[in-house]
Design a protein around this motif. Structure first.
Motif, short mmCIF file in Angstrom:
data_model
loop_
_atom_site.label_atom_id
_atom_site.label_comp_id
_atom_site.label_asym_id
_atom_site.label_seq_id
_atom_site.Cartn_x
_atom_site.Cartn_y
_atom_site.Cartn_z
N UNK A 223 0.83 -1.19 0.00
CA UNK A 223 0.00 0.00 0.00
C UNK A 223 0.87 1.25 0.00
N UNK A 224 0.22 2.43 -0.07
CA UNK A 224 0.95 3.70 -0.21
C UNK A 224 1.90 3.93 0.95
N UNK A 225 1.43 3.68 2.18
CA UNK A 225 2.29 3.98 3.32
C UNK A 225 3.48 3.05 3.38
N UNK A 226 3.30 1.78 3.05
CA UNK A 226 4.42 0.84 3.12
C UNK A 226 5.39 1.01 1.96
N UNK A 227 4.99 1.73 0.91
CA UNK A 227 5.90 1.96 -0.22
C UNK A 227 6.77 3.18 0.01
N UNK A 228 6.59 3.89 1.12
CA UNK A 228 7.40 5.06 1.45
C UNK A 228 8.36 4.73 2.58
N UNK A 229 9.64 5.09 2.39
CA UNK A 229 10.65 4.85 3.42
C UNK A 229 11.39 6.16 3.70
N UNK A 230 11.81 6.33 4.94
CA UNK A 230 12.73 7.41 5.28
C UNK A 230 14.12 6.81 5.35
N UNK A 231 15.04 7.34 4.51
CA UNK A 231 16.37 6.76 4.40
C UNK A 231 17.44 7.84 4.45
N UNK A 232 18.59 7.48 4.97
CA UNK A 232 19.78 8.31 4.84
C UNK A 232 20.64 7.69 3.75
N UNK A 233 20.96 8.49 2.75
CA UNK A 233 21.58 7.97 1.54
C UNK A 233 23.08 7.81 1.69
N UNK A 234 23.58 6.72 1.13
CA UNK A 234 25.00 6.44 1.15
C UNK A 234 25.68 6.87 -0.13
N UNK A 235 26.74 6.19 -0.54
CA UNK A 235 27.58 6.64 -1.66
C UNK A 235 26.88 6.51 -3.00
N UNK A 236 27.46 7.20 -4.00
CA UNK A 236 26.95 7.13 -5.35
C UNK A 236 27.36 5.80 -5.97
#
Length: 444
Positions: A2-15
């Motif tokens: 569902x919409x809520x489970x498809x959204x994550x809060x993430x801290x991005x790592x390297x390119x």
């Protein structure tokens, strides 16, 4: 999901290669587009099957922005604007949210990582700008290909999608293309529109691909409507869906390109570098490596492989002179015909149409120096082995993909060759792509 489970809060790592940043969620790798290393963002997952080894996603909200983030110069391609509007961004400017100096640093990191991982080479290379940053990395494309929406509007595909999104502008396109304002026209009955506008200011060309399955009369009407709205002074050609032949409709079916005083005829479907300064930049780099190293004496036997219409064939022919010889090999029949026309007055230039590996296998020869400019897949094991067997003193390798390039550097290294020089160029601003020119020489 569902919409809520498809959204994550993430801290991005390297390119990573491909323009993604690498993040982690519950010990799973997530490849994230439209972010920057170190940012904290909200990500909408686009590919997140439970059994998948890794997931993919796009930034839809920035919670903690990195210092190199900038306002995207093209709203249609901006992931944040698209998320607010409830649509996907178009592809083609996935680094537009990154400042130009930072774009080049990220590309340099990817190149270094690929060389280390695939070739075992430790090398830091600066990605060189070819334009003043004052233009924000815009207006450099002399060639464009557009899709058409079902209601006849010009569009582009969303990333990794068959969905066609209408566009209202294309800031990466050169001024002659923008002046045509193709997005303001109607294209009913047309499936694809390609445009080539040479940087030298000569006549542009449009190639129209009719929608497949149209009756002959209906297709004819669609083409007439489309061509009638194109400004005078612009050539038009049609790609026949059945025969895949390019048919001249108005004007001519080719364009006149130039670089460093050399002129080239290039058919509409033929390959030519898309950045307005790319032909000269790459020619200067490749011929600089070979010429400055003394690898192009008059009378030498040389080759231009994956030659296209002969961008590098022309300066090679000039360097070795009539006492030398140039083998120019191109796989595309149409582009090879262009090369024949371009060099019909140079008897010391041999134009051969065919796959490079087959030509080298069937016609082995000794060469003094070689330029190769393979497609994104690179040269590969068979071609590398055949090149080594031909005994050149140097090879200038032009590449548009750091992964296939690094793999091939590893193949050369296994045969005792060295990476003796490397330059990298930002010929695709606001995208993750870059171009490299390398000098490969036999080990001492």
């Amino acid at each position: 999901m569902n919409e809520s489970s498809s959204l994550l809060t993430l801290t991005l790592g390297p390119i990573a290669h491909g323009g993604h940043t690498v993040a982690r969620h519950d010990d799973r790798v997530v490849f994230v587009r439209h972010g920057l290393p170190g940012e904290t963002v909200r990500v909408r997952l686009s590919d997140a099957a439970p059994q998948a080894r890794f997931w993919r996603g796009d930034v839809v909200e920035v919670l903690e922005a990195g210092p190199d983030r900038q306002e995207h110069p093209w709203s249609d391609a901006c992931a944040l604007d698209a998320a607010r509007a409830g649509r996907a961004p178009v592809g083609g400017a996935e680094f537009g949210h990154v400042s130009l100096p930072a774009q080049r640093r990220l590309k340099a990191q990817v190149l270094a990582e690929q060389l280390q991982r695939l070739a075992g080479v430790q090398l830091e290379t600066t990605v060189e700008a070819v334009d003043d940053d004052a233009d924000r990395g815009l207006q450099w494309r002399t060639r464009m290909a557009f899709a058409v929406t079902p209601d006849g509007r010009l569009g582009m595909h969303a990333h990794r999608s068959e969905e066609i999104l209408p566009i209202r502008s294309m800031p990466l396109a050169s001024p002659p293309i923008q002046e045509l304002a193709l997005w303001d026209l109607q294209w009913q009955g047309i499936a694809r529109v390609e445009v080539a506008a040479p940087a030298n200011g000569t006549q542009p060309l449009l190639i129209l691909w009719p929608v497949e399955g149209l009756q002959e009369k209906e297709q004819g009407r669609a083409l007439k409507r489309a061509v009638a709205q194109i400004p005078e002074g612009v050539s038009a050609a049609v790609m026949d869906p059945g025969s895949q032949q390019l048919l001249r409709w108005r004007g001519r079916s080719w364009v006149k390109e130039s670089a460093n005083g050399f002129e080239y005829r290039v058919t509409g479907e033929g390959f030519w570098q898309i950045h307005r300064k790319a032909p000269q930049t790459l020619m200067d780099a490749a011929l600089g490596f070979l010429g400055d190293g003394g690898f192009l004496p008059e009378g030498a036997a040389v080759a231009d492989l994956y030659a296209g219409a002969g961008l590098f064939t022309a300066p090679l022919a000039a360097a070795v002179g009539e006492q030398g010889s140039v083998l120019s090999v191109e796989g595309s029949p149409g582009t090879s015909r262009d090369a024949r026309k371009n060099f019909h007055g140079n008897p010391w230039v041999e134009i051969v149409q065919g796959k490079v590996e087959r030509v080298l296998r069937r016609h082995p020869r000794t060469l003094d120096a070689v330029i190769i400019d393979p497609p994104r897949a690179g040269a590969g094991k068979a071609v590398v082995q055949q090149l080594v067997a031909s005994g050149p003193r140097a090879i200038a390798y032009v590449s548009c993909d750091p992964a296939s390039f690094a793999r091939d550097v590893g193949l050369f290294a296994a045969a005792g060759w060295e990476l003796s020089g490397l330059r990298a160029f930002d010929l695709y601003p606001n995208t993750h792509h870059l171009e490299t020119v390398a000098l490969m020489t036999p080990g001492r």
